[in-house]
Scaffold this active site. Sequence first.
Site, PDB file in Angstrom:
ATOM      1  N   ALA A  45       0.994  -1.232   0.596  1.00 54.77           N
ATOM      2  CA  ALA A  45       0.412   0.287  -0.077  1.00 54.77           C
ATOM      3  C   ALA A  45       0.572   1.563   0.028  1.00 54.77           C
ATOM      4  O   ALA A  45       1.874   1.231   0.287  1.00 54.77           O
ATOM      5  CB  ALA A  45      -0.854  -0.173   1.507  1.00 54.77           C
ATOM      6  N   GLY A  67       0.483  -5.624   0.695  1.00 50.21           N
ATOM      7  CA  GLY A  67      -0.531  -5.394   0.033  1.00 50.21           C
ATOM      8  C   GLY A  67      -0.266  -6.410  -1.272  1.00 50.21           C
ATOM      9  O   GLY A  67      -0.901  -6.631  -1.916  1.00 50.21           O
ATOM     10  N   GLU A  85      -0.187  -9.289  -0.581  1.00 49.03           N
ATOM     11  CA  GLU A  85      -1.604 -10.026   0.012  1.00 49.03           C
ATOM     12  C   GLU A  85      -2.383 -10.027  -1.578  1.00 49.03           C
ATOM     13  O   GLU A  85      -3.407 -11.086  -1.955  1.00 49.03           O
ATOM     14  CB  GLU A  85      -2.093  -9.019   0.533  1.00 49.03           C
ATOM     15  N   GLU A 109       4.454  -5.088   6.703  1.00 52.16           N
ATOM     16  CA  GLU A 109       3.571  -3.976   7.957  1.00 52.16           C
ATOM     17  C   GLU A 109       3.893  -3.109   8.716  1.00 52.16           C
ATOM     18  O   GLU A 109       3.855  -2.223   9.559  1.00 52.16           O
ATOM     19  CB  GLU A 109       2.516  -3.842   7.975  1.00 52.16           C
TER      20      GLU A 109
HETATM   21  N1  CAA Z   1       4.878   2.805  -0.471  1.00 50.33           N
HETATM   22  C1  CAA Z   1       4.426   4.395  -1.479  1.00 50.33           C
HETATM   23  N2  CAA Z   1       5.913   4.349  -2.472  1.00 50.33           N
HETATM   24  C2  CAA Z   1       7.008   3.670  -2.223  1.00 50.33           C
HETATM   25  C3  CAA Z   1       5.996   2.623  -1.714  1.00 50.33           C
HETATM   26  C4  CAA Z   1       5.699   2.650  -0.841  1.00 50.33           C
HETATM   27  N3  CAA Z   1       4.741   1.243  -0.189  1.00 50.33           N
HETATM   28  N4  CAA Z   1       7.671   1.463  -2.018  1.00 50.33           N
HETATM   29  C5  CAA Z   1       8.089   1.941  -2.783  1.00 50.33           C
HETATM   30  N5  CAA Z   1       7.912   3.338  -2.520  1.00 50.33           N
HETATM   31  C6  CAA Z   1       8.863   4.493  -3.435  1.00 50.33           C
HETATM   32  C7  CAA Z   1       9.931   5.055  -2.829  1.00 50.33           C
HETATM   33  O1  CAA Z   1       9.532   5.751  -1.843  1.00 50.33           O
HETATM   34  C8  CAA Z   1      10.693   5.732  -4.008  1.00 50.33           C
HETATM   35  O2  CAA Z   1      10.214   6.243  -3.946  1.00 50.33           O
HETATM   36  P1  CAA Z   1      11.134   8.559  -4.305  1.00 50.33           P
HETATM   37  O3  CAA Z   1      12.052   8.024  -5.856  1.00 50.33           O
HETATM   38  O4  CAA Z   1      10.048   9.209  -4.844  1.00 50.33           O
HETATM   39  O5  CAA Z   1      12.119   8.262  -2.993  1.00 50.33           O
HETATM   40  C9  CAA Z   1      10.265   5.148  -5.434  1.00 50.33           C
HETATM   41  O6  CAA Z   1       9.763   3.812  -4.619  1.00 50.33           O
HETATM   42  C10 CAA Z   1      11.906   3.560  -5.035  1.00 50.33           C
HETATM   43  O7  CAA Z   1      11.808   3.133  -3.693  1.00 50.33           O
HETATM   44  P2  CAA Z   1      13.899   2.477  -3.601  1.00 50.33           P
HETATM   45  O8  CAA Z   1      14.027   3.611  -3.825  1.00 50.33           O
HETATM   46  O9  CAA Z   1      13.197   2.705  -1.520  1.00 50.33           O
HETATM   47  O10 CAA Z   1      13.469   1.533  -3.854  1.00 50.33           O
HETATM   48  P3  CAA Z   1      14.539   0.521  -3.234  1.00 50.33           P
HETATM   49  O11 CAA Z   1      14.619  -0.436  -4.506  1.00 50.33           O
HETATM   50  O12 CAA Z   1      15.575   1.011  -2.650  1.00 50.33           O
HETATM   51  O13 CAA Z   1      14.202  -0.433  -2.203  1.00 50.33           O
HETATM   52  C11 CAA Z   1      11.867  -1.923  -1.530  1.00 50.33           C
HETATM   53  C12 CAA Z   1      12.900  -0.740  -1.875  1.00 50.33           C
HETATM   54  C13 CAA Z   1      12.821  -2.714  -0.121  1.00 50.33           C
HETATM   55  C14 CAA Z   1      10.269  -1.740  -2.006  1.00 50.33           C
HETATM   56  C15 CAA Z   1      11.293  -0.259  -0.250  1.00 50.33           C
HETATM   57  O14 CAA Z   1      10.821   0.733  -1.601  1.00 50.33           O
HETATM   58  C16 CAA Z   1      10.408  -1.005   0.571  1.00 50.33           C
HETATM   59  O15 CAA Z   1      10.765  -1.018   1.682  1.00 50.33           O
HETATM   60  N6  CAA Z   1       8.810  -0.410   0.645  1.00 50.33           N
HETATM   61  C17 CAA Z   1       7.583  -0.108   1.384  1.00 50.33           C
HETATM   62  C18 CAA Z   1       7.968  -1.921   2.111  1.00 50.33           C
HETATM   63  C19 CAA Z   1       6.240  -1.752   2.634  1.00 50.33           C
HETATM   64  O16 CAA Z   1       6.894  -1.376   3.930  1.00 50.33           O
HETATM   65  N7  CAA Z   1       5.778  -1.884   2.017  1.00 50.33           N
HETATM   66  C20 CAA Z   1       4.125  -2.448   2.955  1.00 50.33           C
HETATM   67  C21 CAA Z   1       3.199  -1.615   2.927  1.00 50.33           C
HETATM   68  S1  CAA Z   1       2.001  -1.169   4.390  1.00 50.33           S
HETATM   69  C22 CAA Z   1       1.195  -2.401   3.120  1.00 50.33           C
HETATM   70  O17 CAA Z   1       0.988  -3.000   2.422  1.00 50.33           O
HETATM   71  C23 CAA Z   1      -0.296  -2.561   4.245  1.00 50.33           C
HETATM   72  C24 CAA Z   1      -1.175  -3.538   3.308  1.00 50.33           C
HETATM   73  O18 CAA Z   1      -1.285  -4.576   4.425  1.00 50.33           O
HETATM   74  C25 CAA Z   1      -2.193  -3.295   2.274  1.00 50.33           C
END
Ligand code: CAA
Length: 262
Positions: free
Chosen positions: A64, A107, A110, A130
């Site tokens: 998400a 998500g 999921e 999460e």
């Molecule tokens: N939400 C919003 N933006 C996100 C995102 C997310 N879940 N995942 C990545 N992005 C964005 C980053 O902010 C970044 O944007 P900018 O270039 O504007 O800064 C872009 O995508 C590229 O991401 P990274 O620079 O972080 O890329 P990376 O290769 O270094 O890392 C990653 C990749 C490990 C996937 C890392 O992006 C990450 O940890 N993302 C979050 C993963 C996460 O926590 N997901 C769970 C979300 S909560 C959820 O899903 C609730 C549910 O149950 C529905």
Amino acid sequence: MITLTRTGAQENVALVTLNRPNALNALCRQLMQELSETLLKIEYDESYRVIVLTGNEKAFAAGADIKEMAKLEFKDVFQNDFFTNWDTLSHITKPVIAAVNGFALGGGTELALMCDIVYAGENAVFGQPEISIGTIPGLGGTQRWPRFTNKSIAMELCLAGDKISAQDAKEVGLVSKIFTVQQLIPEAVLLADRIAKNSPLIVKTVKARLCRGSSINAAYETSLSQGLQTEKHLFQSTFATNDRLEGMTAFAEKRAPKWTNQ
Ligand code: CAA
């Protein structure tokens, strides 16, 4: 943010691509609204038989949209039901194959759990991170993981927020096959073609919510005895179809069946 392409040997496979690459296909409201609308359009279009859901080589979906969620308060997610329409995928009666390359986190995992079959590229990464951002899975992760695997694996994923590889995901039963990054979508479409060759009516009986239940899906939603009853009733109901008669007759006559979807 969603691309729909018609593909497959008979042009009856819907390839649905999440297309928000700059945010690693993070699931924002607009993307999920478009995904829901696209899935419903496919559901009601008889020319589509099977759906392949994919992202790009770096990400299926990184979860998400955390930046969108960061500003929200309890009243926003509670009163407006933040996840309205996000589970449309789990109500689609046509078979859905997830083709997962790259990150499928939160998500994203999921969404894969809601699909019927999951194929993974060798670079796929799954997980429920999460907990590391102070929340819990909200799209079914805490409910579907224990049903797919066991309590210990589900707890480990959701409590530690560990990421797991395609190989690990195959070992725990989420993924059925692993391919190279390039071969993933072609292989998913070949599988879709093999499914699309069968009677849509009988495919639906295997997968979808006919008669207040389903056969494979019921395995995750009911007790074993209720599931066995559902399977027996659905098995018996295939004998009310022409496609069951045609399929068995064609076998006996050593010819390919001609499905009429009746
Ligand atoms: N939400 C919003 N933006 C996100 C995102 C997310 N879940 N995942 C990545 N992005 C964005 C980053 O902010 C970044 O944007 P900018 O270039 O504007 O800064 C872009 O995508 C590229 O991401 P990274 O620079 O972080 O890329 P990376 O290769 O270094 O890392 C990653 C990749 C490990 C996937 C890392 O992006 C990450 O940890 N993302 C979050 C993963 C996460 O926590 N997901 C769970 C979300 S909560 C959820 O899903 C609730 C549910 O149950 C529905």
